[in-house]
Design a protein around this motif. Sequence first.
Motif, PDB file in Angstrom:
ATOM      1  N   THR A   2      37.501  32.535  30.233  1.00  0.00           N
ATOM      2  CA  THR A   2      36.601  33.427  31.243  1.00  0.00           C
ATOM      3  C   THR A   2      37.528  33.544  32.414  1.00  0.00           C
ATOM      4  OG1 THR A   2      35.793  31.536  32.571  1.00  0.00           O
ATOM      5  CG2 THR A   2      34.704  32.343  30.573  1.00  0.00           C
ATOM      6  N   PHE A   3      37.299  34.567  33.248  1.00  0.00           N
ATOM      7  CA  PHE A   3      37.911  34.587  34.387  1.00  0.00           C
ATOM      8  C   PHE A   3      38.055  33.307  35.419  1.00  0.00           C
ATOM      9  CE2 PHE A   3      37.049  39.138  33.423  1.00  0.00           C
ATOM     10  CZ  PHE A   3      38.198  39.527  33.432  1.00  0.00           C
ATOM     11  N   GLU A   4      36.778  32.531  35.454  1.00  0.00           N
ATOM     12  CA  GLU A   4      36.712  31.572  36.084  1.00  0.00           C
ATOM     13  C   GLU A   4      37.793  30.519  35.425  1.00  0.00           C
ATOM     14  OE1 GLU A   4      35.502  30.753  39.009  1.00  0.00           O
ATOM     15  OE2 GLU A   4      34.888  32.863  38.746  1.00  0.00           O
ATOM     16  N   THR A   5      37.943  30.359  34.265  1.00  0.00           N
ATOM     17  CA  THR A   5      39.146  29.387  33.897  1.00  0.00           C
ATOM     18  C   THR A   5      40.415  29.699  34.069  1.00  0.00           C
ATOM     19  OG1 THR A   5      38.788  30.339  31.608  1.00  0.00           O
ATOM     20  CG2 THR A   5      37.340  28.479  31.922  1.00  0.00           C
ATOM     21  N   ILE A  27      47.834  36.011  43.298  1.00  0.00           N
ATOM     22  CA  ILE A  27      47.493  36.284  41.666  1.00  0.00           C
ATOM     23  C   ILE A  27      45.892  35.833  41.445  1.00  0.00           C
ATOM     24  CG2 ILE A  27      47.602  35.223  39.415  1.00  0.00           C
ATOM     25  CD1 ILE A  27      50.659  34.590  40.283  1.00  0.00           C
ATOM     26  N   ILE A  28      45.293  34.869  42.255  1.00  0.00           N
ATOM     27  CA  ILE A  28      44.118  34.540  42.306  1.00  0.00           C
ATOM     28  C   ILE A  28      43.116  35.819  42.733  1.00  0.00           C
ATOM     29  CG2 ILE A  28      42.036  32.952  43.156  1.00  0.00           C
ATOM     30  CD1 ILE A  28      44.177  30.554  42.690  1.00  0.00           C
ATOM     31  N   LYS A  29      43.686  36.317  43.792  1.00  0.00           N
ATOM     32  CA  LYS A  29      43.145  37.554  44.361  1.00  0.00           C
ATOM     33  C   LYS A  29      42.788  38.592  43.528  1.00  0.00           C
ATOM     34  CE  LYS A  29      43.964  36.516  49.217  1.00  0.00           C
ATOM     35  NZ  LYS A  29      44.782  36.861  50.439  1.00  0.00           N
ATOM     36  N   VAL A  30      44.142  38.804  42.695  1.00  0.00           N
ATOM     37  CA  VAL A  30      43.990  39.953  41.668  1.00  0.00           C
ATOM     38  C   VAL A  30      43.197  39.592  40.568  1.00  0.00           C
ATOM     39  CG1 VAL A  30      45.687  41.107  40.037  1.00  0.00           C
ATOM     40  CG2 VAL A  30      46.513  40.716  42.625  1.00  0.00           C
ATOM     41  N   VAL A  31      43.248  38.437  40.011  1.00  0.00           N
ATOM     42  CA  VAL A  31      42.136  37.979  38.962  1.00  0.00           C
ATOM     43  C   VAL A  31      40.757  38.413  39.548  1.00  0.00           C
ATOM     44  CG1 VAL A  31      41.517  36.134  37.489  1.00  0.00           C
ATOM     45  CG2 VAL A  31      43.766  36.503  38.051  1.00  0.00           C
ATOM     46  N   GLU A  32      40.564  37.742  40.713  1.00  0.00           N
ATOM     47  CA  GLU A  32      39.215  37.920  41.001  1.00  0.00           C
ATOM     48  C   GLU A  32      38.693  39.506  41.356  1.00  0.00           C
ATOM     49  OE1 GLU A  32      39.346  35.721  44.837  1.00  0.00           O
ATOM     50  OE2 GLU A  32      38.548  33.914  43.772  1.00  0.00           O
ATOM     51  N   TYR A  33      39.809  40.211  41.757  1.00  0.00           N
ATOM     52  CA  TYR A  33      39.558  41.742  41.824  1.00  0.00           C
ATOM     53  C   TYR A  33      39.099  42.255  40.630  1.00  0.00           C
ATOM     54  CZ  TYR A  33      40.610  46.685  42.543  1.00  0.00           C
ATOM     55  OH  TYR A  33      40.693  47.866  42.621  1.00  0.00           O
ATOM     56  N   ILE A  34      39.987  41.672  39.496  1.00  0.00           N
ATOM     57  CA  ILE A  34      39.569  42.459  38.083  1.00  0.00           C
ATOM     58  C   ILE A  34      38.352  41.947  37.614  1.00  0.00           C
ATOM     59  CG2 ILE A  34      40.293  42.206  35.552  1.00  0.00           C
ATOM     60  CD1 ILE A  34      43.201  41.981  36.779  1.00  0.00           C
ATOM     61  N   GLN A  35      37.907  40.717  37.992  1.00  0.00           N
ATOM     62  CA  GLN A  35      36.682  40.065  37.487  1.00  0.00           C
ATOM     63  C   GLN A  35      35.518  40.869  38.277  1.00  0.00           C
ATOM     64  OE1 GLN A  35      35.924  35.999  39.086  1.00  0.00           O
ATOM     65  NE2 GLN A  35      34.391  35.596  37.757  1.00  0.00           N
ATOM     66  N   ASN A  36      35.568  41.058  39.564  1.00  0.00           N
ATOM     67  CA  ASN A  36      34.498  41.644  40.332  1.00  0.00           C
ATOM     68  C   ASN A  36      34.502  43.284  40.368  1.00  0.00           C
ATOM     69  OD1 ASN A  36      33.467  38.908  40.702  1.00  0.00           O
ATOM     70  ND2 ASN A  36      34.997  38.539  42.385  1.00  0.00           N
ATOM     71  N   SER A 129      44.636  45.153  30.298  1.00  0.00           N
ATOM     72  CA  SER A 129      45.052  44.753  28.802  1.00  0.00           C
ATOM     73  C   SER A 129      43.638  44.665  27.863  1.00  0.00           C
ATOM     74  CB  SER A 129      45.804  43.455  28.807  1.00  0.00           C
ATOM     75  OG  SER A 129      44.746  42.290  29.043  1.00  0.00           O
ATOM     76  N   ASP A 130      43.884  44.874  26.679  1.00  0.00           N
ATOM     77  CA  ASP A 130      42.814  44.573  25.744  1.00  0.00           C
ATOM     78  C   ASP A 130      42.085  43.255  25.917  1.00  0.00           C
ATOM     79  OD1 ASP A 130      43.341  46.945  24.641  1.00  0.00           O
ATOM     80  OD2 ASP A 130      44.603  46.275  22.854  1.00  0.00           O
ATOM     81  N   GLU A 131      42.845  42.204  26.340  1.00  0.00           N
ATOM     82  CA  GLU A 131      42.042  40.811  26.623  1.00  0.00           C
ATOM     83  C   GLU A 131      41.406  40.873  27.669  1.00  0.00           C
ATOM     84  OE1 GLU A 131      45.404  41.676  26.132  1.00  0.00           O
ATOM     85  OE2 GLU A 131      45.933  40.326  24.041  1.00  0.00           O
ATOM     86  N   ALA A 132      41.691  41.592  28.847  1.00  0.00           N
ATOM     87  CA  ALA A 132      40.955  41.524  30.098  1.00  0.00           C
ATOM     88  C   ALA A 132      39.561  42.510  29.700  1.00  0.00           C
ATOM     89  CB  ALA A 132      41.780  42.212  31.123  1.00  0.00           C
ATOM     90  N   ILE A 133      39.850  43.496  28.903  1.00  0.00           N
ATOM     91  CA  ILE A 133      38.612  44.320  28.978  1.00  0.00           C
ATOM     92  C   ILE A 133      37.449  43.361  28.068  1.00  0.00           C
ATOM     93  CG2 ILE A 133      37.838  46.149  27.667  1.00  0.00           C
ATOM     94  CD1 ILE A 133      40.538  47.734  28.219  1.00  0.00           C
ATOM     95  N   LYS A 134      38.153  42.692  27.023  1.00  0.00           N
ATOM     96  CA  LYS A 134      37.288  41.850  26.277  1.00  0.00           C
ATOM     97  C   LYS A 134      36.702  40.748  27.102  1.00  0.00           C
ATOM     98  CE  LYS A 134      39.760  42.505  22.167  1.00  0.00           C
ATOM     99  NZ  LYS A 134      40.900  41.587  21.109  1.00  0.00           N
ATOM    100  N   LEU A 135      37.235  40.242  28.032  1.00  0.00           N
ATOM    101  CA  LEU A 135      36.731  39.371  28.969  1.00  0.00           C
ATOM    102  C   LEU A 135      35.573  39.866  29.829  1.00  0.00           C
ATOM    103  CD1 LEU A 135      39.714  37.142  30.389  1.00  0.00           C
ATOM    104  CD2 LEU A 135      37.655  36.386  28.777  1.00  0.00           C
ATOM    105  N   LYS A 136      35.877  41.053  30.502  1.00  0.00           N
ATOM    106  CA  LYS A 136      34.875  41.895  31.209  1.00  0.00           C
ATOM    107  C   LYS A 136      33.659  42.007  30.546  1.00  0.00           C
ATOM    108  CE  LYS A 136      35.576  44.398  34.729  1.00  0.00           C
ATOM    109  NZ  LYS A 136      35.203  43.445  35.727  1.00  0.00           N
ATOM    110  N   ASN A 139      31.814  38.656  29.612  1.00  0.00           N
ATOM    111  CA  ASN A 139      31.287  37.983  30.601  1.00  0.00           C
ATOM    112  C   ASN A 139      30.359  38.862  31.533  1.00  0.00           C
ATOM    113  OD1 ASN A 139      32.600  35.406  30.894  1.00  0.00           O
ATOM    114  ND2 ASN A 139      34.312  36.616  30.839  1.00  0.00           N
ATOM    115  N   ASN A 140      30.010  40.019  30.858  1.00  0.00           N
ATOM    116  CA  ASN A 140      29.049  41.223  31.634  1.00  0.00           C
ATOM    117  C   ASN A 140      29.448  41.410  32.978  1.00  0.00           C
ATOM    118  OD1 ASN A 140      27.677  41.449  29.189  1.00  0.00           O
ATOM    119  ND2 ASN A 140      26.436  39.557  29.541  1.00  0.00           N
ATOM    120  N   VAL A 141      30.929  41.708  33.179  1.00  0.00           N
ATOM    121  CA  VAL A 141      31.165  41.977  34.462  1.00  0.00           C
ATOM    122  C   VAL A 141      32.002  43.186  34.601  1.00  0.00           C
ATOM    123  CG1 VAL A 141      31.860  40.282  36.281  1.00  0.00           C
ATOM    124  CG2 VAL A 141      32.483  39.911  34.423  1.00  0.00           C
TER     125      VAL A 141
END
Length: 141
Positions: A2-5, A27-36, A129-136, A139-141
């Motif tokens: 998940t984005f949290e992991t 990097i954490i800020k960018v991951v949180e941006y992608i997540q949210n 990436s395809d992986e990020a789209i799948k994660l979103k 995780n319903n984000v």
Amino acid sequence: MTFETIIQEIKNKPTNVSFDEETREAIIKVVEYIQNTDLDILHRISIQQLADVTGWHNDKTLFINVGFYLCGCKWHLLEPIYTYKNDDFSVEIPEDDIADFRQKAMITLPNGSNFLFDPEKIYISFTLSDEAIKLKKINNV
């Protein structure tokens, strides 16, 4: 995963990567941006958007750090998009072709037309990436 992991992994200072605290925070800020951020907005992410998210305004440093860690295999969340912009047109260039164009000093378009390669006219942005789209989606984000 998940984005949290991913964020926890970055916070826990993974042994197989080496970056300073400032880079870790960016990097954490960018991951949180992608997540949210809504998936539709993340279709194309500019260097300026990443600079705004991270507070870093040195494009070269930002691109190198974010690109290296988030476009790589460890946390493959982003894909780079290379666009050649001329006064008359703009065209996306596959990453694999950049080195070839640079070496030959010419760009050849799919329609066969050629023109001089000018690295100052290459603009880089990102997409998920395809992986990020799948994660979103997972995780319903």
